[in-house]
Design an enzyme around this catalytic site. Structure first.
Site, mmCIF file in Angstrom:
data_model
loop_
_atom_site.group_PDB
_atom_site.id
_atom_site.type_symbol
_atom_site.label_atom_id
_atom_site.label_comp_id
_atom_site.label_asym_id
_atom_site.label_seq_id
_atom_site.Cartn_x
_atom_site.Cartn_y
_atom_site.Cartn_z
ATOM 1 N N ASP A 66 84.809 -90.044 71.588
ATOM 2 C CA ASP A 66 85.189 -88.975 72.512
ATOM 3 C C ASP A 66 86.389 -89.390 73.372
ATOM 4 O O ASP A 66 86.602 -90.573 73.619
ATOM 5 C CB ASP A 66 83.986 -88.626 73.405
ATOM 6 C CG ASP A 66 84.115 -87.258 74.068
ATOM 7 O OD1 ASP A 66 85.023 -86.495 73.673
ATOM 8 O OD2 ASP A 66 83.327 -86.966 74.967
ATOM 9 N N ASN A 81 81.924 -77.938 67.635
ATOM 10 C CA ASN A 81 83.383 -78.054 67.693
ATOM 11 C C ASN A 81 84.121 -76.883 67.032
ATOM 12 O O ASN A 81 85.321 -76.695 67.236
ATOM 13 C CB ASN A 81 83.874 -79.386 67.088
ATOM 14 C CG ASN A 81 83.583 -80.593 67.964
ATOM 15 O OD1 ASN A 81 83.331 -81.688 67.464
ATOM 16 N ND2 ASN A 81 83.627 -80.420 69.282
HETATM 17 C C1 IPE Z 1 81.097 -84.693 70.601
HETATM 18 O O1 IPE Z 1 82.258 -84.642 71.377
HETATM 19 C C2 IPE Z 1 81.430 -84.462 69.167
HETATM 20 C C3 IPE Z 1 82.314 -85.442 68.555
HETATM 21 C C4 IPE Z 1 82.671 -86.583 69.075
HETATM 22 C C5 IPE Z 1 82.770 -85.095 67.248
HETATM 23 P P1 IPE Z 1 82.614 -83.330 72.224
HETATM 24 O O2 IPE Z 1 83.791 -83.689 73.055
HETATM 25 O O3 IPE Z 1 82.743 -82.179 71.337
HETATM 26 O O4 IPE Z 1 81.297 -83.189 73.108
HETATM 27 P P2 IPE Z 1 80.983 -82.275 74.379
HETATM 28 O O5 IPE Z 1 81.108 -80.864 73.933
HETATM 29 O O6 IPE Z 1 81.965 -82.633 75.446
HETATM 30 O O7 IPE Z 1 79.593 -82.651 74.744
HETATM 31 C C1 IPE Z 2 86.752 -86.360 70.444
HETATM 32 O O1 IPE Z 2 87.745 -86.170 71.388
HETATM 33 C C2 IPE Z 2 87.143 -85.831 69.084
HETATM 34 C C3 IPE Z 2 86.404 -84.644 68.658
HETATM 35 C C4 IPE Z 2 85.438 -84.059 69.302
HETATM 36 C C5 IPE Z 2 86.783 -84.081 67.387
HETATM 37 P P1 IPE Z 2 87.863 -84.806 72.197
HETATM 38 O O2 IPE Z 2 88.758 -83.896 71.462
HETATM 39 O O3 IPE Z 2 86.512 -84.281 72.504
HETATM 40 O O4 IPE Z 2 88.568 -85.301 73.531
HETATM 41 P P2 IPE Z 2 88.280 -84.802 75.007
HETATM 42 O O5 IPE Z 2 86.817 -84.978 75.255
HETATM 43 O O6 IPE Z 2 88.697 -83.370 75.062
HETATM 44 O O7 IPE Z 2 89.107 -85.700 75.859
HETATM 45 MG MG MG Z 3 85.245 -84.495 74.052
#
Ligand code: IPE
Ligand code: IPE
Ligand code: MG
Length: 246
Positions: A22, A70
């Site tokens: 994340d 997502n």
């Molecule tokens: C969780 O990350 C899913 C992945 C790392 C693929 P998100 O960034 O989507 O999670 P939330 O929505 O903030 O909990």
């Molecule tokens: C994790 O990084 C990757 C995926 C969930 C695909 P994020 O895209 O969630 O990054 P933040 O949380 O917005 O910084």
């Molecule tokens: Mg995230």
């Protein structure tokens, strides 16, 4: 800098590490760059962490790459993520084979765009005989979906008469999960400072040690992984017993 690898106790290396990758978006934003650039930079971490994990004897590494939730992101970001998946797998197959990495995937793969699905299947097929480490990508994954699917599989067997409901135990249930045959992760890591599970491996992490780090995923590399493992090795896993009983 201390050589963290030399401090790791070989006998206590987790067999299976799961990571919620994340912070790509915030990492990019901090640098005044588009979110997608953060995702691109995150691929480097995947490469580095996979290699470092294999090097110290981790057998399974499960990476949360795309959750079912997502799909709610802006369409352009979803498209970019799916494209990055195809591009990365295509580009990495050679190195995966060189490094003995077997690719696997969990999640509702049938709902992935055709190109992503096909490339993923090619990658899985091309690396199926590797045995140094198994890299499990969680794609269009949701733990609740996985648990419901398992429930449905078992209910159908019960209805057909090949399974008696009274005989459903943990082992039976696990045989219907996508992670069947893979030991439960001993260690779950989440980067970026968020301290939630976000619908990841709910059944499998029942007794996992949780490790949260503020580091954004694109900055999480080899040393950060070793640091997490050292932290894990310093914990007492009691499984309900008292400290004195161990
Ligand atoms: C969780 O990350 C899913 C992945 C790392 C693929 P998100 O960034 O989507 O999670 P939330 O929505 O903030 O909990
Ligand atoms: C994790 O990084 C990757 C995926 C969930 C695909 P994020 O895209 O969630 O990054 P933040 O949380 O917005 O910084
Ligand atoms: Mg995230």
């Amino acid at each position: 800098m201390a050589d963290l690898k030399s401090l790791i106790i070989p006998d206590k290396v987790p067999q299976h590490i799961a990571i919620i990758m994340d912070g790509n978006g915030r990492w990019a934003k901090e640098k005044g760059m588009p979110r997608v650039w953060g995702h691109r930079s995150g691929v480097k971490s995947v490469r580095e962490v996979t290699e470092a994990a294999a090097e110290i004897g981790v057998r399974y590494l499960t990476l949360y790459a795309f959750s079912t939730e997502n799909w709610s992101r802006p369409p352009a970001e979803v498209t970019a993520l799916m494209g990055l998946l195809v591009e990365t797998i295509r580009g990495e197959i050679k190195d995966l084979n060189k490094n003995g990495v077997r690719l696997m995937a969990i999640g509702d793969l049938s709902a992935l765009p055709k190109a992503s699905y096909n490339t993923l299947m090619d990658g899985i097929e091309a690396t199926r005989n590797n045995s140094r480490v198994t890299l499990v990508l969680a794609l269009n994954y949701s733990a609740k979906w996985e648990i419901l699917r398992a429930t449905r599989i078992l209910a159908e067997k019960a209805q057909q008469g090949s399974l008696h409901p009274a005989n459903i135990d943990e082992q039976t249930f696990e045989s219907a999960l996508s992670t069947y045959g893979i030991p439960d992760p001993e260690l779950l890591i989440r980067t970026s400072g968020e301290t939630r599970i976000s619908n990841f491996l709910l059944w499998q992490i029942a007794y996992a040690e949780l490790y949260f780090t503020p580091v954004f995923w694109p900055d999480f590399g080899r040393e950060a992984l070793f640091e997490a493992i050292l932290n894990y090795q310093g914990r007492e896993r009691r499984f309900g017993k008292t400290s004195e009983q161990l």
